[in-house]
Scaffold this motif. Structure first.
Motif, mmCIF file in Angstrom:
data_model
loop_
_atom_site.group_PDB
_atom_site.id
_atom_site.type_symbol
_atom_site.label_atom_id
_atom_site.label_comp_id
_atom_site.label_asym_id
_atom_site.label_seq_id
_atom_site.Cartn_x
_atom_site.Cartn_y
_atom_site.Cartn_z
ATOM 1 N N GLN A 195 -4.676 -34.092 -1.394
ATOM 2 C CA GLN A 195 -4.791 -35.192 -2.338
ATOM 3 C C GLN A 195 -4.159 -34.776 -3.659
ATOM 4 O OE1 GLN A 195 -9.163 -35.640 -2.071
ATOM 5 N NE2 GLN A 195 -8.800 -37.742 -1.353
ATOM 6 N N VAL A 196 -3.700 -35.759 -4.445
ATOM 7 C CA VAL A 196 -3.073 -35.474 -5.726
ATOM 8 C C VAL A 196 -3.964 -35.998 -6.846
ATOM 9 C CG1 VAL A 196 -1.710 -37.606 -5.688
ATOM 10 C CG2 VAL A 196 -0.981 -35.709 -7.127
ATOM 11 N N VAL A 197 -4.101 -35.222 -7.915
ATOM 12 C CA VAL A 197 -4.974 -35.596 -9.021
ATOM 13 C C VAL A 197 -4.213 -36.463 -10.025
ATOM 14 C CG1 VAL A 197 -4.405 -33.576 -10.440
ATOM 15 C CG2 VAL A 197 -6.624 -34.667 -10.698
ATOM 16 N N LEU A 198 -4.937 -37.335 -10.724
ATOM 17 C CA LEU A 198 -4.356 -38.171 -11.770
ATOM 18 C C LEU A 198 -4.679 -37.571 -13.145
ATOM 19 C CD1 LEU A 198 -5.116 -41.787 -10.456
ATOM 20 C CD2 LEU A 198 -3.110 -40.344 -10.066
ATOM 21 N N TRP A 199 -3.949 -38.073 -14.161
ATOM 22 C CA TRP A 199 -4.061 -37.540 -15.514
ATOM 23 C C TRP A 199 -4.244 -38.663 -16.525
ATOM 24 C CZ3 TRP A 199 -3.230 -32.199 -16.620
ATOM 25 C CH2 TRP A 199 -2.849 -31.430 -15.504
ATOM 26 N N GLN A 200 -4.893 -38.316 -17.642
ATOM 27 C CA GLN A 200 -4.854 -39.136 -18.840
ATOM 28 C C GLN A 200 -3.924 -38.450 -19.834
ATOM 29 O OE1 GLN A 200 -8.920 -39.522 -20.180
ATOM 30 N NE2 GLN A 200 -9.108 -41.585 -19.368
ATOM 31 N N ILE A 201 -3.043 -39.228 -20.486
ATOM 32 C CA ILE A 201 -2.086 -38.657 -21.442
ATOM 33 C C ILE A 201 -2.060 -39.523 -22.691
ATOM 34 C CG2 ILE A 201 0.348 -38.122 -21.890
ATOM 35 C CD1 ILE A 201 0.668 -37.558 -18.923
ATOM 36 N N ASN A 242 -3.759 -44.568 -16.033
ATOM 37 C CA ASN A 242 -3.621 -43.168 -15.638
ATOM 38 C C ASN A 242 -2.180 -42.803 -15.273
ATOM 39 O OD1 ASN A 242 -6.382 -42.853 -16.070
ATOM 40 N ND2 ASN A 242 -6.875 -43.361 -13.947
ATOM 41 N N TRP A 243 -1.977 -41.475 -15.100
ATOM 42 C CA TRP A 243 -0.653 -40.928 -14.864
ATOM 43 C C TRP A 243 -0.664 -40.050 -13.629
ATOM 44 C CZ3 TRP A 243 3.472 -41.779 -18.414
ATOM 45 C CH2 TRP A 243 3.102 -42.443 -19.590
ATOM 46 N N ILE A 244 0.518 -39.895 -13.038
ATOM 47 C CA ILE A 244 0.686 -39.026 -11.884
ATOM 48 C C ILE A 244 1.988 -38.246 -12.072
ATOM 49 C CG2 ILE A 244 1.880 -40.809 -10.542
ATOM 50 C CD1 ILE A 244 0.574 -39.598 -8.031
ATOM 51 N N LYS A 245 1.985 -36.990 -11.648
ATOM 52 C CA LYS A 245 3.207 -36.201 -11.763
ATOM 53 C C LYS A 245 4.282 -36.749 -10.828
ATOM 54 C CE LYS A 245 1.219 -31.864 -13.411
ATOM 55 N NZ LYS A 245 1.132 -30.392 -13.225
ATOM 56 N N ALA A 246 5.509 -36.876 -11.364
ATOM 57 C CA ALA A 246 6.593 -37.526 -10.624
ATOM 58 C C ALA A 246 6.942 -36.779 -9.335
ATOM 59 C CB ALA A 246 7.826 -37.644 -11.515
#
Length: 252
Positions: A195-201, A242-246
């Protein structure tokens, strides 16, 4: 009219003479008119006067204080200079290039912390830089093929661990500072058992918070409406927040 003498001495902090003394003559009670010259390789430090009282006790005075010619004694004015720090010698086993500068940098986000080194490129314990923080450096050097930036006296950081950023308000800020609008559909592309984690930026401060409870599975479809580049890492903004690494995303 009674005349008196004053001697001007130019010495370093070890009481060594830096240039010949000057003897001046003037009327008792009038100020001694002398200058504090610049001396190459030194900076003026303190001024001491001998002969202002009967015991001739040395007296430290402020720069450009009025010193008067004294009756029945000669005044000795010592201008003391501090030797400037010499530039560090080049190491025999390393090519170094050091230049004066004043650049802003951003610590890369790919590592938990970034190490700090001393003048001999040895790690300084308990001294690290946090990712996604800004700083400035004043000098740079190359040692054994690696470039280092000086961030404080006797403290250096490797150039590979930071990203230089533009600090000119008259110039359009690079993508590093901006959230750029985009519009495309994408899908999460990771191994099926991961699974991939999401981010707040925060796009203004570039502060990042990992949302460990917000995870996406392989194949999850996304609507992307923005992107931002932070210290060489590209993030996509998901339309509903939220954000996800490209690197974990593929366009549909």
């Amino acid at each position: 009219m009674v005349q008196a003498q004053a001697t001007i001495c130019y010495i370093n902090m070890q009481l060594e003479q830096l240039r010949p003394d000057i003897t001046m003559t003037g009327e008792v009670g009038s100020p001694v008119d002398y200058k504090i010259p610049d001396i190459e390789g030194y900076s003026f430090s303190t001024e001491m006067v001998v002969g202002l009282d009967d015991d001739e006790v040395p007296t430290f005075v402020k720069k450009y204080s009025r010193v008067l010619y004294q009756a029945n004694r000669a005044v000795r004015i010592e201008l003391r200079y501090q030797k400037l720090a010499a530039p560090q010698p080049k190491r025999a086993d390393a090519k170094q290039w050091v230049a004066q500068s004043d650049h802003k940098f951003l610590v890369k986000s790919q590592q938990e912390t970034v190490p700090v080194f001393d003048d001999e490129q040895q790690l300084i314990e308990n001294n690290v830089l946090q990712p996604n923080t800004f700083g400035t450096y004043t000098q740079q050097k190359e040692v054994s093929g690696k470039t280092y930036y000086q961030i404080a006296p006797h403290q250096w950081v490797q150039a590979d661990d930071v990203v230089l950023v533009e600090d000119n308000p008259k110039t359009k800020q690079p993508e590093l500072w901006q959230m750029t609008p985009v519009d495309f559909a994408a899908v999460v592309k990771i191994p099926a058992n991961m699974q991939v984690v999401l981010w707040q930026i925060n796009p203004q401060t570039l502060a990042q918070n990992k949302l460990t409870a917000h995870l996406l599975d392989n194949g999850t479809e996304l609507k992307i409406d923005g992107k931002i580049l932070i210290a060489g890492e590209l993030f996509y903004h998901i339309a509903n927040d939220n954000w996800i690494k490209a690197k974990y995303v593929s366009r549909r």
